[in-house]
Write a protein that holds these residues in place. Structure first.
Motif, short mmCIF file in Angstrom:
data_model
loop_
_atom_site.label_atom_id
_atom_site.label_comp_id
_atom_site.label_asym_id
_atom_site.label_seq_id
_atom_site.Cartn_x
_atom_site.Cartn_y
_atom_site.Cartn_z
N GLN A 82 75.15 5.30 91.38
CA GLN A 82 74.90 5.55 92.80
C GLN A 82 75.27 4.32 93.62
O GLN A 82 75.24 3.18 93.13
N ALA A 83 75.61 4.57 94.86
CA ALA A 83 75.92 3.47 95.77
C ALA A 83 74.77 2.48 95.81
O ALA A 83 73.59 2.88 95.82
N GLY A 84 75.13 1.20 95.78
CA GLY A 84 74.12 0.15 95.73
C GLY A 84 73.80 -0.31 94.33
O GLY A 84 73.14 -1.34 94.15
N GLY A 85 74.25 0.45 93.35
CA GLY A 85 73.97 0.11 91.96
C GLY A 85 74.92 -0.93 91.41
O GLY A 85 75.77 -1.47 92.12
N SER A 86 74.77 -1.18 90.10
CA SER A 86 75.56 -2.21 89.43
C SER A 86 76.15 -1.70 88.14
O SER A 86 75.59 -0.79 87.49
N LEU A 87 77.27 -2.28 87.76
CA LEU A 87 77.89 -2.05 86.46
C LEU A 87 78.50 -3.36 86.00
O LEU A 87 78.89 -4.20 86.82
N ARG A 88 78.60 -3.52 84.69
CA ARG A 88 79.32 -4.66 84.14
C ARG A 88 80.42 -4.15 83.22
O ARG A 88 80.15 -3.44 82.25
N LEU A 89 81.63 -4.52 83.55
CA LEU A 89 82.78 -4.19 82.73
C LEU A 89 83.04 -5.33 81.75
O LEU A 89 82.88 -6.50 82.10
N SER A 90 83.46 -4.96 80.55
CA SER A 90 83.83 -5.93 79.54
C SER A 90 85.26 -5.67 79.09
O SER A 90 85.70 -4.52 79.07
N CYS A 91 85.94 -6.73 78.70
CA CYS A 91 87.30 -6.61 78.19
C CYS A 91 87.42 -7.50 76.96
O CYS A 91 87.44 -8.74 77.09
N ALA A 92 87.46 -6.90 75.81
CA ALA A 92 87.62 -7.65 74.57
C ALA A 92 89.11 -7.91 74.34
O ALA A 92 89.93 -6.99 74.47
N VAL A 93 89.43 -9.14 73.99
CA VAL A 93 90.83 -9.54 73.81
C VAL A 93 91.08 -9.82 72.34
O VAL A 93 90.35 -10.59 71.70
N PHE A 94 92.12 -9.20 71.81
CA PHE A 94 92.47 -9.37 70.40
C PHE A 94 93.90 -9.86 70.29
O PHE A 94 94.77 -9.51 71.10
N GLY A 95 94.14 -10.68 69.26
CA GLY A 95 95.51 -10.94 68.85
C GLY A 95 96.24 -12.07 69.54
O GLY A 95 97.44 -12.21 69.35
#
Length: 123
Positions: free
Chosen positions: A13-26
């Protein structure tokens, strides 16, 4: 071969939060720059945040004060903490890396891309 794998998207919902992750390989040495990009339906891909090998950080104006990019070198992971999300943040979010000296927000300068993770913000 460098591989990037994103996770953490979803619907919020608007006002909320998320955390994106990006795992890097190689990779055997750090990219010149890593960044988060997004692409909404019918729009150009835009740079959201970038962090270079010296720790320099940049944000697009629309997310300043709300989003934070960081990386954990020990875990080979890039993050994007997104707070105070707005419906206009809705897009597919991509993690990217480049070994070229390029403007952080220029997606044409990035060599490697993840598959993307969808972020949907509902009002």
């Amino acid at each position: 071969q460098v591989q990037l794998v994103e996770s953490g998207g979803g619907s919020v919902q608007a006002g909320g939060s998320l955390r994106l992750s990006c795992a890097v390989f190689g990779y055997t040495y750090s990219p010149y720059c890593m960044g988060w990009f997004r692409q909404a339906l019918g729009k150009e891909r835009e740079g959201v945040a970038g962090i270079n090998m010296n720790g320099g950080i940049n944000y697009v104006d629309s997310v300043k004060g709300r989003f934070t990019i960081s990386k954990d070198n020990a875990k080979n992971t890039l993050y994007l903490q997104m707070n105070s999300l707005k419906p206009e943040d809705t897009a597919m979010y991509y993690c990217a890396a480049t070994y070229q000296r390029t403007a952080w927000g220029d997606h044409y300068g990035y060599n490697y891309w993840g598959q993307g993770t969808q972020v949907t913000v509902v009002s």
